[in-house]
Scaffold this active site. Structure first.
Site, PDB file in Angstrom:
ATOM      1  N   LYS A 180       0.848  -1.192   0.000  1.00  0.00           N
ATOM      2  CA  LYS A 180       0.000   0.000   0.000  1.00  0.00           C
ATOM      3  C   LYS A 180       0.883   1.241   0.000  1.00  0.00           C
ATOM      4  O   LYS A 180       1.423   1.635   1.014  1.00  0.00           O
ATOM      5  CB  LYS A 180      -0.944   0.034   1.206  1.00  0.00           C
ATOM      6  N   GLY A 233       7.474   5.392   7.492  1.00  0.00           N
ATOM      7  CA  GLY A 233       6.601   6.552   7.635  1.00  0.00           C
ATOM      8  C   GLY A 233       6.852   7.235   8.961  1.00  0.00           C
ATOM      9  O   GLY A 233       7.955   7.141   9.509  1.00  0.00           O
ATOM     10  N   SER A 234       5.844   7.882   9.481  1.00  0.00           N
ATOM     11  CA  SER A 234       6.052   8.690  10.685  1.00  0.00           C
ATOM     12  C   SER A 234       5.988   7.838  11.957  1.00  0.00           C
ATOM     13  O   SER A 234       5.393   6.761  11.975  1.00  0.00           O
ATOM     14  CB  SER A 234       5.011   9.797  10.745  1.00  0.00           C
ATOM     15  N   THR A 237       2.319   7.164  13.181  1.00  0.00           N
ATOM     16  CA  THR A 237       1.641   6.057  12.485  1.00  0.00           C
ATOM     17  C   THR A 237       2.199   4.716  12.950  1.00  0.00           C
ATOM     18  O   THR A 237       1.458   3.750  13.123  1.00  0.00           O
ATOM     19  CB  THR A 237       1.795   6.213  10.960  1.00  0.00           C
ATOM     20  N   ALA A 238       3.500   4.669  13.193  1.00  0.00           N
ATOM     21  CA  ALA A 238       4.120   3.416  13.641  1.00  0.00           C
ATOM     22  C   ALA A 238       3.552   2.976  14.988  1.00  0.00           C
ATOM     23  O   ALA A 238       3.370   1.778  15.233  1.00  0.00           O
ATOM     24  CB  ALA A 238       5.628   3.592  13.745  1.00  0.00           C
ATOM     25  N   GLU A 255      10.595   1.880   9.912  1.00  0.00           N
ATOM     26  CA  GLU A 255      11.587   2.903   9.521  1.00  0.00           C
ATOM     27  C   GLU A 255      10.902   4.254   9.659  1.00  0.00           C
ATOM     28  O   GLU A 255      10.019   4.575   8.871  1.00  0.00           O
ATOM     29  CB  GLU A 255      12.027   2.689   8.063  1.00  0.00           C
ATOM     30  N   CYS A 289      13.961  11.388   5.153  1.00  0.00           N
ATOM     31  CA  CYS A 289      14.101  11.078   6.578  1.00  0.00           C
ATOM     32  C   CYS A 289      15.528  11.321   7.058  1.00  0.00           C
ATOM     33  O   CYS A 289      15.768  11.517   8.242  1.00  0.00           O
ATOM     34  CB  CYS A 289      13.689   9.642   6.830  1.00  0.00           C
ATOM     35  N   GLU A 393      10.407  16.666  14.096  1.00  0.00           N
ATOM     36  CA  GLU A 393      10.753  16.511  12.684  1.00  0.00           C
ATOM     37  C   GLU A 393       9.925  17.506  11.873  1.00  0.00           C
ATOM     38  O   GLU A 393       8.702  17.492  11.951  1.00  0.00           O
ATOM     39  CB  GLU A 393      10.442  15.083  12.240  1.00  0.00           C
TER      40      GLU A 393
HETATM   41  P1  NAD Z   1       2.770   8.546   7.380  1.00  0.00           P
HETATM   42  O1  NAD Z   1       3.117   7.799   8.596  1.00  0.00           O
HETATM   43  O2  NAD Z   1       1.706   9.565   7.449  1.00  0.00           O
HETATM   44  O3  NAD Z   1       2.330   7.553   6.226  1.00  0.00           O
HETATM   45  C1  NAD Z   1       3.140   6.503   5.769  1.00  0.00           C
HETATM   46  C2  NAD Z   1       2.262   5.424   5.179  1.00  0.00           C
HETATM   47  O4  NAD Z   1       1.462   4.852   6.211  1.00  0.00           O
HETATM   48  C3  NAD Z   1       1.287   5.916   4.115  1.00  0.00           C
HETATM   49  O5  NAD Z   1       1.159   4.924   3.115  1.00  0.00           O
HETATM   50  C4  NAD Z   1       0.003   6.052   4.899  1.00  0.00           C
HETATM   51  O6  NAD Z   1      -1.151   5.953   4.103  1.00  0.00           O
HETATM   52  C5  NAD Z   1       0.107   4.868   5.852  1.00  0.00           C
HETATM   53  N1  NAD Z   1      -0.706   4.980   7.069  1.00  0.00           N
HETATM   54  C6  NAD Z   1      -1.120   6.085   7.711  1.00  0.00           C
HETATM   55  N2  NAD Z   1      -1.867   5.770   8.786  1.00  0.00           N
HETATM   56  C7  NAD Z   1      -1.921   4.411   8.832  1.00  0.00           C
HETATM   57  C8  NAD Z   1      -2.535   3.469   9.711  1.00  0.00           C
HETATM   58  N3  NAD Z   1      -3.260   3.863  10.750  1.00  0.00           N
HETATM   59  N4  NAD Z   1      -2.371   2.156   9.461  1.00  0.00           N
HETATM   60  C9  NAD Z   1      -1.641   1.737   8.417  1.00  0.00           C
HETATM   61  N5  NAD Z   1      -1.040   2.578   7.546  1.00  0.00           N
HETATM   62  C10 NAD Z   1      -1.180   3.900   7.748  1.00  0.00           C
HETATM   63  O7  NAD Z   1       4.125   9.165   6.846  1.00  0.00           O
HETATM   64  P2  NAD Z   1       4.307  10.124   5.581  1.00  0.00           P
HETATM   65  O8  NAD Z   1       3.840  11.473   5.991  1.00  0.00           O
HETATM   66  O9  NAD Z   1       3.762   9.480   4.362  1.00  0.00           O
HETATM   67  O10 NAD Z   1       5.889  10.111   5.412  1.00  0.00           O
HETATM   68  C11 NAD Z   1       6.733  10.972   6.090  1.00  0.00           C
HETATM   69  C12 NAD Z   1       7.364  10.286   7.277  1.00  0.00           C
HETATM   70  O11 NAD Z   1       8.053   9.136   6.865  1.00  0.00           O
HETATM   71  C13 NAD Z   1       8.384  11.147   7.966  1.00  0.00           C
HETATM   72  O12 NAD Z   1       8.232  11.028   9.360  1.00  0.00           O
HETATM   73  C14 NAD Z   1       9.697  10.538   7.539  1.00  0.00           C
HETATM   74  O13 NAD Z   1      10.778  10.750   8.403  1.00  0.00           O
HETATM   75  C15 NAD Z   1       9.354   9.106   7.462  1.00  0.00           C
HETATM   76  N6  NAD Z   1      10.307   8.392   6.632  1.00  0.00           N
HETATM   77  C16 NAD Z   1      11.190   7.512   7.223  1.00  0.00           C
HETATM   78  C17 NAD Z   1      12.123   6.845   6.452  1.00  0.00           C
HETATM   79  C18 NAD Z   1      13.102   5.876   7.050  1.00  0.00           C
HETATM   80  O14 NAD Z   1      13.642   5.071   6.314  1.00  0.00           O
HETATM   81  N7  NAD Z   1      13.366   5.909   8.341  1.00  0.00           N
HETATM   82  C19 NAD Z   1      12.156   7.069   5.074  1.00  0.00           C
HETATM   83  C20 NAD Z   1      11.277   7.979   4.525  1.00  0.00           C
HETATM   84  C21 NAD Z   1      10.344   8.620   5.312  1.00  0.00           C
END
Ligand code: NAD
Length: 489
Positions: A180, A233-234, A237-238, A255, A289, A393
């Site tokens: 996804k 992602g963030s 969300t994690a 990550e 990130c 961040e």
């Molecule tokens: P996000 O957490 O909002 O979304 C990431 C993904 O998770 C998207 O596909 C989103 O639709 C999905 N998501 C959101 N809520 C969810 C839920 N409740 N259950 C399951 N999936 C869900 O992050 P973003 O705004 O898309 O990306 C930016 C973030 O990602 C920043 O914090 C950045 O630092 C981080 N990031 C980390 C790395 C790394 O390798 N450490 C790399 C790139 C980005």
């Protein structure tokens, strides 16, 4: 929208069991450089995820029983096909995400190709362990098998790059996949699906379900037949994903975000350090990130550093991302732009000095980009360590520069955030570089460089920046289940 209008829009479909399937409802997706809706993305939910999981389940027996060599050949073919269409992929990524065409051409798409080639190769070279216990008449060995259906969730900043960094090892190890991508950047994943059959990926091995995190993402995380989730992602969300997957005891790789420091000692080679640190702060609009957002400069060189750093940052041109001379494109969304701008306002309200960029310099945009989500590279000085600009961040083209006196002090301050993803150390003193690198709470430390990666080695963060690592050996371990077998002879 009118019929004529909706006809002009790009409409994506889910890819399930080797077929494109329309969805009953759709989400609008914007071109960040113009502010126009240009694409409609399926708003998938439980039903679509269920269908995708079923397809992945059906495909698993055949795919998992193929030899690593067979899978490797298919991954290489897919890499070739993406590379053949590199320009089309780069154009699409730039339009969908707002990143510059130059970045998409030289970083995003080449890396997506490399991800497939890298895992196609590395999967051939793993060996499992074996020990002998002569007194018991036994040999022990480990065997590794794919885990099953991998749920892969990726963010919007490096769309195809980060999605393929998960798909490639997952399928190389023999898993099947339900992916996804971010609802804001789904186009290149959809384009990749069009190449899967030609590459020889059997139907159901890679399924892509488009939609929001709350609906599609959560349905995947909660699905009982998906034993493993790899998420980028963030941190927020994690936390939600961890909670939702806990009842199923899922295997998680997380990550997450960063608040990455650069530490510049007074013996640093500034002619290298300054352009690299401008790049590490503002590349991809600061939406990586690994981007630097706190720069600690030793007091003796602080004013010289600031002067040269600001001059260099001002050279970065912001504008139409499809213009190859542009360095800074558009931010992902109107909301995100507002959020990033607010950090600058807060810093000003706290008494920090904005030296260039937002609110200080004029931003001239071409007529077609007036409604795009643009912001100039912004440098802030004299920010307090406890300010939200130094703790949270920001994920935009904003970097803070502060002074420090001693090594001991700077290590403490650099470690004084909840995150621990990447750090950069600039010094000509080899002893100091090792010493500081060892003491930084950070999954990655670059000294006298930035973003130089060997995909063989572990990638990931400490503290709130993540759990688990990805890389040749790490991804192999994550995407396989190990068994210890004992044979008595
Ligand atoms: P996000 O957490 O909002 O979304 C990431 C993904 O998770 C998207 O596909 C989103 O639709 C999905 N998501 C959101 N809520 C969810 C839920 N409740 N259950 C399951 N999936 C869900 O992050 P973003 O705004 O898309 O990306 C930016 C973030 O990602 C920043 O914090 C950045 O630092 C981080 N990031 C980390 C790395 C790394 O390798 N450490 C790399 C790139 C980005």
């Amino acid at each position: 929208p009118t019929m004529a209008h909706s006809k002009a829009l790009l409409v994506l479909e889910n890819f399930i069991g080797g077929k494109f399937v329309p969805c009953s409802s759709y989400i609008d997706s914007y071109n960040p450089s113009t502010g126009d809706v240009y694409c409609r993305v399926p708003d998938s939910g439980k039903e679509e995820v269920e269908a995708a999981v079923k397809a992945a389940k059906d495909a698993f027996p055949i795919w998992s029983s193929k030899s690593p060599l067979e899978r490797s050949q298919i991954l290489n073919k897919l890499a070739d096909l993406i590379e053949h269409d590199l320009e089309a992929f780069a154009q699409a990524e730039s339009k969908d995400q707002g990143k510059t065409i130059t970045f998409a051409r030289t970083v995003d798409i080449p890396r997506a190709v490399q991800n497939f080639r890298f895992f196609a190769s590395s999967i051939l070279h793993h060996v499992t362990e074996c020990t002998e216990m002569p007194t018991m008449g036994c040999v022990h060995y480990t065997s590794r098998a794919p885990v099953g259906i991998a749920g892969l969730i990726s963010p919007w900043n490096l769309p195809l790059y980060l999605l393929t960094w998960k798909i490639a090892p997952a399928i190389a190890c023999g898993n099947t996949v339900v992916a996804k991508p971010s609802e804001m950047t789904s186009v290149t994943a959809w384009m990749m699906c069009k190449l899967l059959e030609k590459a020889g990926v059997p139907p159901g091995v890679v399924n892509v379900v488009f939609g929001t995190g709350a609906k599609a993402g959560e349905a995947l995380v909660c699905h009982p037949d998906v034993p493993l989730i790899s998420f980028t992602g963030s941190t927020l969300t994690a936390q939600r994903i961890t909670e939702k997957s806990a009842p199923h005891c899922k295997r998680l790789s997380l990550e997450l975000g960063g608040k990455n420091p650069a530490i510049v000692f007074d013996d640093a080679d500034l002619s290298q350090c300054i352009p690299t640190t401008v790049r590490s702060s503002f590349a991809n609009q600061g939406e990586i990130c690994l981007c630097t957002s706190r720069i600690f400069v030793q007091r003796g060189i602080y004013s010289e550093f600031l002067k040269r750093f600001v001059a260099e940052a001002k050279k970065w041109k912001t504008g139409n991302p499809s213009d190859p001379t542009i360095d800074v494109g558009a931010l992902i969304s109107k909301e995100h732009l507002e959020k990033v701008r607010n950090y600058v306002k807060k810093a000003q309200a706290e008494g920090a000095r904005v030296l260039c960029g937002e609110g200080v310099d004029p931003l001239a945009l071409p007529p077609g980009n007036q409604k795009g989500y643009f912001m100039l590279p912004t440098v802030i000085a004299e920010v307090k360590d406890e300010s939200c600009c130094m703790q949270e961040e920001i994920f935009g083209p904003v970097t803070c520069v502060v002074a420090f006196d001693t090594e001991e002090e700077v290590i403490r301050r650099a470690n004084g955030v909840k995150y621990g993803l990447a750090a950069t150390v600039w010094s000509g003193n080899v002893g100091r570089v090792h010493r500081v690198a060892h003491r930084l709470q950070s999954g990655l430390v670059w000294t006298n460089c930035w973003l130089v990666r060997d995909l063989n080695l572990p990638f990931g963060g400490m503290k709130a920046s993540g759990i688990g690592r990805e890389g040749a050996k790490d991804s192999y371990e994550f995407f396989t289940e190990v068994k210890t077998i004992t044979i008595k002879h």
